[in-house]
Design a protein around this motif. Structure first.
Motif, PDB file in Angstrom:
ATOM      1  N   TYR A  65       0.859  -1.173   0.000  1.00 16.86           N
ATOM      2  CA  TYR A  65       0.000   0.000   0.000  1.00 16.86           C
ATOM      3  C   TYR A  65       0.900   1.230   0.000  1.00 16.86           C
ATOM      4  O   TYR A  65       2.104   1.138   0.199  1.00 16.86           O
ATOM      5  CB  TYR A  65      -0.932   0.007   1.211  1.00 16.86           C
ATOM      6  CG  TYR A  65      -1.876  -1.169   1.298  1.00 16.86           C
ATOM      7  CD1 TYR A  65      -2.229  -1.896   0.164  1.00 16.86           C
ATOM      8  CD2 TYR A  65      -2.417  -1.557   2.517  1.00 16.86           C
ATOM      9  CE1 TYR A  65      -3.083  -2.972   0.249  1.00 16.86           C
ATOM     10  CE2 TYR A  65      -3.281  -2.641   2.612  1.00 16.86           C
ATOM     11  CZ  TYR A  65      -3.611  -3.350   1.478  1.00 16.86           C
ATOM     12  OH  TYR A  65      -4.464  -4.421   1.554  1.00 16.86           O
ATOM     13  N   PHE A  66       0.293   2.398  -0.185  1.00 19.19           N
ATOM     14  CA  PHE A  66       1.092   3.600  -0.378  1.00 19.19           C
ATOM     15  C   PHE A  66       0.757   4.684   0.629  1.00 19.19           C
ATOM     16  O   PHE A  66       0.638   5.862   0.284  1.00 19.19           O
ATOM     17  CB  PHE A  66       0.924   4.103  -1.815  1.00 19.19           C
ATOM     18  CG  PHE A  66       1.462   3.124  -2.821  1.00 19.19           C
ATOM     19  CD1 PHE A  66       2.817   2.993  -3.008  1.00 19.19           C
ATOM     20  CD2 PHE A  66       0.603   2.311  -3.540  1.00 19.19           C
ATOM     21  CE1 PHE A  66       3.333   2.074  -3.910  1.00 19.19           C
ATOM     22  CE2 PHE A  66       1.097   1.389  -4.446  1.00 19.19           C
ATOM     23  CZ  PHE A  66       2.463   1.275  -4.635  1.00 19.19           C
ATOM     24  N   ASP A  67       0.642   4.302   1.897  1.00 21.02           N
ATOM     25  CA  ASP A  67       0.422   5.286   2.949  1.00 21.02           C
ATOM     26  C   ASP A  67       1.585   6.275   2.987  1.00 21.02           C
ATOM     27  O   ASP A  67       2.754   5.894   2.967  1.00 21.02           O
ATOM     28  CB  ASP A  67       0.297   4.581   4.308  1.00 21.02           C
ATOM     29  CG  ASP A  67      -0.918   3.677   4.374  1.00 21.02           C
ATOM     30  OD1 ASP A  67      -2.029   4.210   4.314  1.00 21.02           O
ATOM     31  OD2 ASP A  67      -0.743   2.456   4.459  1.00 21.02           O
ATOM     32  N   SER A 111     -12.597   2.754  -4.197  1.00 20.80           N
ATOM     33  CA  SER A 111     -12.000   2.122  -3.020  1.00 20.80           C
ATOM     34  C   SER A 111     -10.495   2.332  -3.057  1.00 20.80           C
ATOM     35  O   SER A 111      -9.865   2.230  -4.113  1.00 20.80           O
ATOM     36  CB  SER A 111     -12.314   0.622  -2.979  1.00 20.80           C
ATOM     37  OG  SER A 111     -11.629  -0.077  -4.006  1.00 20.80           O
ATOM     38  N   GLU A 112      -9.911   2.658  -1.908  1.00 17.27           N
ATOM     39  CA  GLU A 112      -8.473   2.925  -1.822  1.00 17.27           C
ATOM     40  C   GLU A 112      -8.030   2.692  -0.372  1.00 17.27           C
ATOM     41  O   GLU A 112      -8.571   3.304   0.547  1.00 17.27           O
ATOM     42  CB  GLU A 112      -8.178   4.367  -2.243  1.00 17.27           C
ATOM     43  CG  GLU A 112      -6.762   4.842  -1.966  1.00 17.27           C
ATOM     44  CD  GLU A 112      -5.698   3.963  -2.601  1.00 17.27           C
ATOM     45  OE1 GLU A 112      -4.762   3.545  -1.878  1.00 17.27           O
ATOM     46  OE2 GLU A 112      -5.815   3.668  -3.807  1.00 17.27           O
ATOM     47  N   PRO A 113      -7.060   1.814  -0.136  1.00  8.07           N
ATOM     48  CA  PRO A 113      -6.656   1.508   1.233  1.00  8.07           C
ATOM     49  C   PRO A 113      -5.713   2.523   1.883  1.00  8.07           C
ATOM     50  O   PRO A 113      -5.621   2.575   3.117  1.00  8.07           O
ATOM     51  CB  PRO A 113      -5.966   0.150   1.093  1.00  8.07           C
ATOM     52  CG  PRO A 113      -5.445   0.139  -0.301  1.00  8.07           C
ATOM     53  CD  PRO A 113      -6.437   0.912  -1.121  1.00  8.07           C
ATOM     54  N   ALA A 114      -4.993   3.338   1.100  1.00  7.89           N
ATOM     55  CA  ALA A 114      -4.038   4.295   1.665  1.00  7.89           C
ATOM     56  C   ALA A 114      -4.759   5.577   2.074  1.00  7.89           C
ATOM     57  O   ALA A 114      -5.379   6.236   1.235  1.00  7.89           O
ATOM     58  CB  ALA A 114      -2.934   4.608   0.656  1.00  7.89           C
ATOM     59  N   ALA A 115      -4.680   5.932   3.356  1.00  6.67           N
ATOM     60  CA  ALA A 115      -5.484   7.025   3.910  1.00  6.67           C
ATOM     61  C   ALA A 115      -5.221   8.363   3.232  1.00  6.67           C
ATOM     62  O   ALA A 115      -6.161   9.104   2.905  1.00  6.67           O
ATOM     63  CB  ALA A 115      -5.241   7.139   5.414  1.00  6.67           C
TER      64      ALA A 115
END
Length: 265
Positions: A15-17, A79-83
């Protein structure tokens, strides 16, 4: 300043947090990102039937594709997991028809099961520890007459690029994949055309259309700096994006996948 994730997720995915600035500046703020978006703007209307159907944008990042679809009348769920990426997307898409969720791909069957008439998943599978399972998940979300727009990082192009750069030992050892550490953006699971064909068949899908995105740009010895050179490069990229053998060496491979039964007479 947002901290940058230096490790993979518990699932082994990247992921790209903390990397929203890098994506905005180093990728989309440069010619390569501009070229990618310009080519998609031309290719997608040719490769998809776009009639305002609801769309799921998986791993939507900064929201460019979701915004593109929303402008064309689609009700889009991103949808995107990185805040921080998701926050940037929400700022970009404020006032549009796009809704957004902080979800990894694996959670979609529970939280956004559809079935979806249109799914877009661009530059996501190459960051998954198990891209084969990820494609199976996407297939499970697709409506019977649906379309999946899939774009993946091309392993063959990565090999060719490394040879051009002189990384001969790396290529001989087939050490092409990245490790998913810190801010480096070499995918952990670059994919081949044959893999996409095989995995699509496993899931009852067929390739309806395919194209290469950035088939020349990444190999240039002298990047197209001025506007005139860029215009000519864009024309060449467009002209050969769907032509054998050139499209197969695109930095990205772009597909339209549909249920196999929909292609039968």
């Amino acid at each position: 300043m947002t901290a940058i994730a230096t490790h993979l997720s518990t699932d082994g995915d990247r992921y790209f947090d903390g990397m929203a600035d890098k994506f905005a500046d180093s990728l989309y703020g440069k010619r390569r990102g501009e070229l990618r978006l310009a080519l998609l703007d031309r290719l997608l209307p040719e490769m998809l039937t776009l009639d305002g159907q609801p769309a799921l944008d998986v791993g939507g990042g900064l929201g460019q594709l979701s915004g593109w679809l929303a402008m064309r009348g689609h009700a889009v769920t991103l949808s995107e997991p990185a805040a921080d990426m998701l926050q940037r997307a929400r700022e970009r898409l404020a006032g549009t028809s796009v809704t957004s969720m902080s979800l990894p791909l694996q959670a979609l069957p529970e939280r956004a099961p559809g079935p979806w008439p249109l799914i877009t998943c661009h530059a996501v599978l190459e960051w998954m520890a198990d891209p084969r399972a990820a494609l199976a998940t996407l297939a499970s979300l697709l409506a019977p007459r649906g379309q999946l727009s899939l774009m993946v990082f091309n392993r063959d192009a990565l090999r060719f690029s490394n040879v051009v750069k002189g990384n001969l030992d790396r290529v001989l050892a087939d050490r092409l994949a990245g490790q998913g550490r810190r801010t480096r953006l070499t995918p952990i699971s670059p994919l081949s055309h044959d893999e996409i064909l095989a995995w699509a068949e496993e899931n009852g899908l067929v390739v309806q259309h395919c194209a290469g995105v950035r088939i020349f740009h990444d190999y240039l010895q002298h990047p197209a700096g001025d506007d005139e050179a860029y215009r000519k490069l864009l024309e060449l990229e467009w002209r050969y994006s769907r032509t054998e053998p050139h499209w197969r060496l695109g930095r990205y491979l772009l597909y339209t996948l549909v249920p196999a039964e929909e292609t039968r007479p």
